[in-house]
Motif scaffolding. Structure first.
Motif, PDB file in Angstrom:
ATOM      1  N   VAL A  11       0.823  -1.215   0.000  1.00  0.00           N
ATOM      2  CA  VAL A  11       0.000   0.000   0.000  1.00  0.00           C
ATOM      3  C   VAL A  11       0.862   1.272   0.000  1.00  0.00           C
ATOM      4  O   VAL A  11       0.385   2.357   0.323  1.00  0.00           O
ATOM      5  CB  VAL A  11      -0.980   0.036   1.185  1.00  0.00           C
ATOM      6  CG1 VAL A  11      -1.981  -1.100   1.098  1.00  0.00           C
ATOM      7  CG2 VAL A  11      -0.258   0.009   2.522  1.00  0.00           C
ATOM      8  N   VAL A  17      11.027   1.193   3.918  1.00  0.00           N
ATOM      9  CA  VAL A  17      12.200   2.030   3.620  1.00  0.00           C
ATOM     10  C   VAL A  17      12.636   2.779   4.873  1.00  0.00           C
ATOM     11  O   VAL A  17      13.832   2.932   5.140  1.00  0.00           O
ATOM     12  CB  VAL A  17      11.880   3.016   2.469  1.00  0.00           C
ATOM     13  CG1 VAL A  17      13.146   3.758   2.052  1.00  0.00           C
ATOM     14  CG2 VAL A  17      11.281   2.299   1.283  1.00  0.00           C
ATOM     15  N   LEU A  18      11.664   3.212   5.653  1.00  0.00           N
ATOM     16  CA  LEU A  18      11.966   3.888   6.915  1.00  0.00           C
ATOM     17  C   LEU A  18      12.787   2.977   7.823  1.00  0.00           C
ATOM     18  O   LEU A  18      13.721   3.425   8.484  1.00  0.00           O
ATOM     19  CB  LEU A  18      10.648   4.286   7.600  1.00  0.00           C
ATOM     20  CG  LEU A  18      10.706   4.847   9.015  1.00  0.00           C
ATOM     21  CD1 LEU A  18      11.403   6.193   9.039  1.00  0.00           C
ATOM     22  CD2 LEU A  18       9.305   4.983   9.588  1.00  0.00           C
ATOM     23  N   ALA A  52       8.990  -5.647   8.361  1.00  0.00           N
ATOM     24  CA  ALA A  52       7.878  -6.579   8.143  1.00  0.00           C
ATOM     25  C   ALA A  52       6.784  -6.352   9.182  1.00  0.00           C
ATOM     26  O   ALA A  52       5.589  -6.392   8.866  1.00  0.00           O
ATOM     27  CB  ALA A  52       8.381  -8.017   8.193  1.00  0.00           C
ATOM     28  N   ALA A  53       7.199  -6.072  10.416  1.00  0.00           N
ATOM     29  CA  ALA A  53       6.212  -5.856  11.485  1.00  0.00           C
ATOM     30  C   ALA A  53       5.449  -4.552  11.282  1.00  0.00           C
ATOM     31  O   ALA A  53       4.281  -4.444  11.661  1.00  0.00           O
ATOM     32  CB  ALA A  53       6.903  -5.857  12.845  1.00  0.00           C
ATOM     33  N   ALA A  54       6.114  -3.565  10.681  1.00  0.00           N
ATOM     34  CA  ALA A  54       5.471  -2.254  10.516  1.00  0.00           C
ATOM     35  C   ALA A  54       4.614  -2.177   9.259  1.00  0.00           C
ATOM     36  O   ALA A  54       3.791  -1.273   9.121  1.00  0.00           O
ATOM     37  CB  ALA A  54       6.549  -1.156  10.471  1.00  0.00           C
ATOM     38  N   CYS A  55       4.790  -3.107   8.335  1.00  0.00           N
ATOM     39  CA  CYS A  55       4.054  -3.043   7.067  1.00  0.00           C
ATOM     40  C   CYS A  55       2.549  -3.231   7.313  1.00  0.00           C
ATOM     41  O   CYS A  55       2.129  -4.299   7.765  1.00  0.00           O
ATOM     42  CB  CYS A  55       4.556  -4.121   6.099  1.00  0.00           C
ATOM     43  SG  CYS A  55       3.576  -4.168   4.583  1.00  0.00           S
ATOM     44  N   PRO A  56       1.740  -2.214   7.017  1.00  0.00           N
ATOM     45  CA  PRO A  56       0.315  -2.333   7.301  1.00  0.00           C
ATOM     46  C   PRO A  56      -0.408  -3.314   6.377  1.00  0.00           C
ATOM     47  O   PRO A  56      -1.512  -3.750   6.673  1.00  0.00           O
ATOM     48  CB  PRO A  56      -0.214  -0.913   7.093  1.00  0.00           C
ATOM     49  CG  PRO A  56       0.750  -0.269   6.168  1.00  0.00           C
ATOM     50  CD  PRO A  56       2.091  -0.904   6.443  1.00  0.00           C
ATOM     51  N   ALA A  57       0.236  -3.673   5.274  1.00  0.00           N
ATOM     52  CA  ALA A  57      -0.416  -4.559   4.298  1.00  0.00           C
ATOM     53  C   ALA A  57       0.058  -6.008   4.426  1.00  0.00           C
ATOM     54  O   ALA A  57      -0.393  -6.854   3.649  1.00  0.00           O
ATOM     55  CB  ALA A  57      -0.137  -4.051   2.892  1.00  0.00           C
ATOM     56  N   LEU A  58       0.932  -6.278   5.378  1.00  0.00           N
ATOM     57  CA  LEU A  58       1.514  -7.623   5.538  1.00  0.00           C
ATOM     58  C   LEU A  58       2.093  -8.108   4.200  1.00  0.00           C
ATOM     59  O   LEU A  58       1.888  -9.253   3.810  1.00  0.00           O
ATOM     60  CB  LEU A  58       0.469  -8.623   6.063  1.00  0.00           C
ATOM     61  CG  LEU A  58      -0.363  -8.199   7.279  1.00  0.00           C
ATOM     62  CD1 LEU A  58      -1.318  -9.311   7.692  1.00  0.00           C
ATOM     63  CD2 LEU A  58       0.517  -7.813   8.457  1.00  0.00           C
TER      64      LEU A  58
ATOM     65  N   ARG B  64      -4.385  -5.670  12.547  1.00  0.00           N
ATOM     66  CA  ARG B  64      -3.468  -5.931  11.429  1.00  0.00           C
ATOM     67  C   ARG B  64      -4.027  -7.010  10.506  1.00  0.00           C
ATOM     68  O   ARG B  64      -3.968  -6.887   9.277  1.00  0.00           O
ATOM     69  CB  ARG B  64      -2.092  -6.343  11.956  1.00  0.00           C
ATOM     70  CG  ARG B  64      -1.223  -5.155  12.295  1.00  0.00           C
ATOM     71  CD  ARG B  64       0.088  -5.583  12.926  1.00  0.00           C
ATOM     72  NE  ARG B  64       0.950  -6.370  12.045  1.00  0.00           N
ATOM     73  CZ  ARG B  64       1.707  -5.865  11.072  1.00  0.00           C
ATOM     74  NH1 ARG B  64       1.698  -4.564  10.858  1.00  0.00           N
ATOM     75  NH2 ARG B  64       2.466  -6.629  10.334  1.00  0.00           N
ATOM     76  N   PHE B  67      -7.006  -5.518   8.542  1.00  0.00           N
ATOM     77  CA  PHE B  67      -6.605  -4.553   7.515  1.00  0.00           C
ATOM     78  C   PHE B  67      -6.235  -5.260   6.216  1.00  0.00           C
ATOM     79  O   PHE B  67      -6.426  -4.731   5.122  1.00  0.00           O
ATOM     80  CB  PHE B  67      -5.390  -3.729   7.977  1.00  0.00           C
ATOM     81  CG  PHE B  67      -5.746  -2.548   8.827  1.00  0.00           C
ATOM     82  CD1 PHE B  67      -6.859  -1.778   8.558  1.00  0.00           C
ATOM     83  CD2 PHE B  67      -4.941  -2.186   9.900  1.00  0.00           C
ATOM     84  CE1 PHE B  67      -7.182  -0.683   9.338  1.00  0.00           C
ATOM     85  CE2 PHE B  67      -5.255  -1.097  10.684  1.00  0.00           C
ATOM     86  CZ  PHE B  67      -6.373  -0.341  10.403  1.00  0.00           C
ATOM     87  N   ALA B  68      -5.655  -6.451   6.343  1.00  0.00           N
ATOM     88  CA  ALA B  68      -5.175  -7.172   5.163  1.00  0.00           C
ATOM     89  C   ALA B  68      -6.189  -8.198   4.654  1.00  0.00           C
ATOM     90  O   ALA B  68      -5.890  -8.948   3.736  1.00  0.00           O
ATOM     91  CB  ALA B  68      -3.849  -7.862   5.500  1.00  0.00           C
ATOM     92  N   ARG B 111      -5.322   5.130  -4.439  1.00  0.00           N
ATOM     93  CA  ARG B 111      -4.125   5.171  -3.605  1.00  0.00           C
ATOM     94  C   ARG B 111      -2.886   5.447  -4.443  1.00  0.00           C
ATOM     95  O   ARG B 111      -2.006   6.205  -4.055  1.00  0.00           O
ATOM     96  CB  ARG B 111      -3.972   3.847  -2.864  1.00  0.00           C
ATOM     97  CG  ARG B 111      -3.025   3.925  -1.688  1.00  0.00           C
ATOM     98  CD  ARG B 111      -2.805   2.550  -1.104  1.00  0.00           C
ATOM     99  NE  ARG B 111      -2.203   1.673  -2.085  1.00  0.00           N
ATOM    100  CZ  ARG B 111      -2.593   0.425  -2.337  1.00  0.00           C
ATOM    101  NH1 ARG B 111      -3.568  -0.100  -1.666  1.00  0.00           N
ATOM    102  NH2 ARG B 111      -1.991  -0.291  -3.254  1.00  0.00           N
ATOM    103  N   ARG B 112      -2.829   4.839  -5.626  1.00  0.00           N
ATOM    104  CA  ARG B 112      -1.620   5.006  -6.435  1.00  0.00           C
ATOM    105  C   ARG B 112      -1.545   6.410  -7.022  1.00  0.00           C
ATOM    106  O   ARG B 112      -0.465   6.885  -7.354  1.00  0.00           O
ATOM    107  CB  ARG B 112      -1.545   3.922  -7.500  1.00  0.00           C
ATOM    108  CG  ARG B 112      -1.472   2.562  -6.824  1.00  0.00           C
ATOM    109  CD  ARG B 112      -0.627   1.531  -7.477  1.00  0.00           C
ATOM    110  NE  ARG B 112      -0.297   0.505  -6.473  1.00  0.00           N
ATOM    111  CZ  ARG B 112      -0.136  -0.783  -6.715  1.00  0.00           C
ATOM    112  NH1 ARG B 112      -0.257  -1.232  -7.935  1.00  0.00           N
ATOM    113  NH2 ARG B 112       0.176  -1.621  -5.750  1.00  0.00           N
ATOM    114  N   PHE B 120       8.663   7.527   1.043  1.00  0.00           N
ATOM    115  CA  PHE B 120       9.528   7.865   2.171  1.00  0.00           C
ATOM    116  C   PHE B 120      10.557   8.930   1.771  1.00  0.00           C
ATOM    117  O   PHE B 120      10.769   9.913   2.481  1.00  0.00           O
ATOM    118  CB  PHE B 120      10.231   6.606   2.688  1.00  0.00           C
ATOM    119  CG  PHE B 120      11.199   6.901   3.777  1.00  0.00           C
ATOM    120  CD1 PHE B 120      10.753   7.196   5.057  1.00  0.00           C
ATOM    121  CD2 PHE B 120      12.565   6.923   3.519  1.00  0.00           C
ATOM    122  CE1 PHE B 120      11.648   7.493   6.066  1.00  0.00           C
ATOM    123  CE2 PHE B 120      13.464   7.221   4.527  1.00  0.00           C
ATOM    124  CZ  PHE B 120      13.007   7.499   5.798  1.00  0.00           C
TER     125      PHE B 120
END
Lengths: 64, 198
Positions: A11, A17-18, A52-58, B64, B67-68, B111-112, B120
């Motif tokens: 998403v 990257v952060l 990986a843990a921070a990715c909201p889209a898994l 989480r 959301f997915a 979104r895109r 970032f």
């Protein structure tokens, strides 16, 4: 450590990257994840797990 | 599915009202009752303005996972969508579709369109601009009358000026621009504030 990303799930939040900018980048046009290195070093492992843990889209998968 | 999730008949009368009251001593924290519910279980029923009882999600792992999950929807036109109030329900078909109210392919398309300026690296590149704007606002506060209102002198002008910069709209034009997320009157007040600043 083996890393895979799912660009269809991504998403473009940029959390990867952060957390690990040596392993992940974002596509210039739409921010979708680009995997720079699918076999990160041990030094990078913590950052990659955080990404990986921070990715909201898994969208990041890690095989240890 | 949405009927099942929002039907009032299958839940008991002790379902708490939502939104909940915050602690006046700590107004920026989530309401105490909500924190208690979050510790008890990750999903609970709450009763909203129209008497329906949607799920309140308080657990991080559950949030989480949901959301997915493609079975979860943010489409506010669907039956059973928990609108904030009657006004939001009555205007649902008058509001433009957006990234916030669309699912799947439609969501991805929106979104895109939005994600390019928010990668970032591009956001990180805004750092000098944000620093400069923040410094100017703080300098103006220090040079002006004390005590100062942090909302009008800092919290509103910093994002407004940064957004103006991203959109390429001169900050002086903010009051007449419909492209900023601020109301005209608020932007006008900001402009006046900015003009008083040294």
């Amino acid at each position: 450590m083996k890393v895979t990303v799912d660009q269809d799930k991504c998403v473009s939040s940029g959390q990867c990257v952060l957390n690990a900018d040596e392993v992940f980048d974002q596509r210039d046009d739409d921010g979708v994840v680009v995997l720079l290195d699918d076999s990160p070093t041990d030094d990078q492992a913590v950052n990659v797990r955080n990404a990986a843990a921070a990715c909201p889209a898994l969208a990041i998968d890690i095989e240890e | 599915m949405s009927d099942t999730l929002t039907a009032a008949s299958d839940v008991t009368a002790d379902v708490p009202e939502y939104p909940m009251e915050r602690d006046a001593r700590c107004p920026f924290a989530p309401p105490p009752r909500m924190l208690e519910m979050g510790e008890a279980r990750p999903l609970s029923r709450v009763r909203i303005w129209n008497g329906t009882t949607p799920w309140l999600i308080t657990g991080h792992e559950v949030a989480r996972a949901l959301f997915a999950d493609p079975r979860v929807s943010v489409d506010d036109r669907k039956d059973g969508f928990p609108h904030w109030n009657e006004h939001m329900l009555s205007t649902v078909n008058k509001r433009p579709r957006s990234v916030f109210t669309s699912d799947a392919e439609e969501h991805t398309r929106f979104r895109r369109m939005l994600s390019k300026p928010f990668t970032f690296k591009r956001v990180e590149a805004l750092r000098p601009v944000i620093q400069e704007v923040t410094d100017q606002c703080i300098d103006a506060i220090l040079a002006g009358p004390q005590p100062a209102d942090l909302v009008t002198k800092l919290a509103l002008p910093v994002p407004t000026r940064v957004i103006s910069d991203m959109l390429g709209v001169p900050y002086e034009d903010t009051s007449s621009s419909s492209t900023t997320p601020m109301s005209g009157s608020r932007a006008l007040r900001l402009r006046r504030t900015a003009r008083r600043a040294p």
